[in-house]
Design an enzyme around this catalytic site. Structure first.
Site, PDB file in Angstrom:
ATOM      1  CG  HIS A   1      -0.149  -0.203   2.498  1.00  0.00           C
ATOM      2  ND1 HIS A   1       0.077  -1.256   3.006  1.00  0.00           N
ATOM      3  CD2 HIS A   1       0.219   0.598   3.576  1.00  0.00           C
ATOM      4  CE1 HIS A   1       0.683  -1.227   4.314  1.00  0.00           C
ATOM      5  NE2 HIS A   1       0.673  -0.198   4.385  1.00  0.00           N
TER       6      HIS A   1
ATOM      7  CG  HIS B   1       1.065   5.177   4.143  1.00  0.00           C
ATOM      8  ND1 HIS B   1       0.448   5.276   5.498  1.00  0.00           N
ATOM      9  CD2 HIS B   1       1.837   4.092   4.361  1.00  0.00           C
ATOM     10  CE1 HIS B   1       0.442   3.956   6.030  1.00  0.00           C
ATOM     11  NE2 HIS B   1       1.483   3.292   5.357  1.00  0.00           N
TER      12      HIS B   1
HETATM   13  P1  AMP Z   1       1.899   0.264   7.388  1.00  0.00           P
HETATM   14  O1  AMP Z   1       2.493   0.522   8.563  1.00  0.00           O
HETATM   15  O2  AMP Z   1       2.732   1.118   6.405  1.00  0.00           O
HETATM   16  O3  AMP Z   1       1.846  -1.278   7.044  1.00  0.00           O
HETATM   17  O4  AMP Z   1       0.660   0.984   7.383  1.00  0.00           O
HETATM   18  C1  AMP Z   1      -0.617   0.604   7.777  1.00  0.00           C
HETATM   19  C2  AMP Z   1      -1.582   1.302   7.688  1.00  0.00           C
HETATM   20  O5  AMP Z   1      -3.083   0.914   7.639  1.00  0.00           O
HETATM   21  C3  AMP Z   1      -1.642   2.102   9.185  1.00  0.00           C
HETATM   22  O6  AMP Z   1      -1.297   3.540   8.693  1.00  0.00           O
HETATM   23  C4  AMP Z   1      -2.783   1.873   9.935  1.00  0.00           C
HETATM   24  O7  AMP Z   1      -3.516   2.926  10.469  1.00  0.00           O
HETATM   25  C5  AMP Z   1      -3.740   1.374   8.516  1.00  0.00           C
HETATM   26  N1  AMP Z   1      -4.803   0.443   8.771  1.00  0.00           N
HETATM   27  C6  AMP Z   1      -4.604  -0.905   9.198  1.00  0.00           C
HETATM   28  N2  AMP Z   1      -6.038  -1.364   9.419  1.00  0.00           N
HETATM   29  C7  AMP Z   1      -6.766  -0.563   8.551  1.00  0.00           C
HETATM   30  C8  AMP Z   1      -8.028  -0.610   8.222  1.00  0.00           C
HETATM   31  N3  AMP Z   1      -8.928  -1.611   8.705  1.00  0.00           N
HETATM   32  N4  AMP Z   1      -8.859   0.401   7.540  1.00  0.00           N
HETATM   33  C9  AMP Z   1      -8.060   1.522   7.209  1.00  0.00           C
HETATM   34  N5  AMP Z   1      -6.570   1.729   7.524  1.00  0.00           N
HETATM   35  C10 AMP Z   1      -6.272   0.461   8.513  1.00  0.00           C
END
Ligand code: AMP
Ligand code: ZN
Length: 138
Positions: A101, A103
């Site tokens: 993903h 950001h």
């Molecule tokens: P990363 O640390 O780059 O893997 O980012 C994962 C991101 O996903 C974090 O910023 C979380 O806040 C976000 N996240 C986790 N679960 C969900 C969800 N169900 N819906 C939206 N965002 C999420």
């Protein structure tokens, strides 16, 4: 390909509800539940790739144009003053969800610091050594 244990596969497929700002055949863009700033969004491919190293080239080629589209909409719609693209790969790099993903994090004047690192001071030899080790694998 989907991974039945992966939360982002389920979000991208619409099986788990999300605040979706954009969707097409290949991607869903959702609001991050733990937003670092107002409007923080995640660009999620619908197929499962654990990280950037696994991402297929066709999907990869779609990510940056979409990030540009979302970013332009953020600048206008949120009146943010800038934004960061962040993409974590591996636990040590802060990746918590093992589905690629990107950001997109809007930034506002006077807002909290989101991305910060202390600049190092490598020697020319150290830079050359690191560059050589990467080049050897290209
Ligand atoms: P990363 O640390 O780059 O893997 O980012 C994962 C991101 O996903 C974090 O910023 C979380 O806040 C976000 N996240 C986790 N679960 C969900 C969800 N169900 N819906 C939206 N965002 C999420
Ligand atoms: Zn997945």
């Amino acid at each position: 390909m989907k991974d039945s244990n992966c939360i982002f596969c389920k979000i991208a497929a619409g099986e788990i509800p999300s605040k979706t700002v954009y969707e097409d055949e290949k991607f869903r863009v959702v609001m991050d539940l733990g937003a670092a700033s107002e409007g923080h969004a995640l660009i999620i491919p619908k197929n499962h790739y654990a990280n950037l190293m696994e991402l297929d080239e066709e999907t990869a080629a779609g990510v940056l144009p979409l990030a540009g589209k979302i970013s332009r909409a953020m600048m206008k719609g949120l009146k943010c003053d800038g934004l960061n693209l962040v993409q974590n790969n591996g636990e040590e790099a802060g990746q918590t969800v093992m589905h690629f993903h990107l950001h997109v994090i809007p930034r506002y004047k006077g807002g909290a610091e989101v991305i910060e690192w202390k600049p190092g001071s490598p020697t020319a030899e150290e830079m050359e050594a690191a560059a050589s080790r990467i080049k050897a694998e290209l």
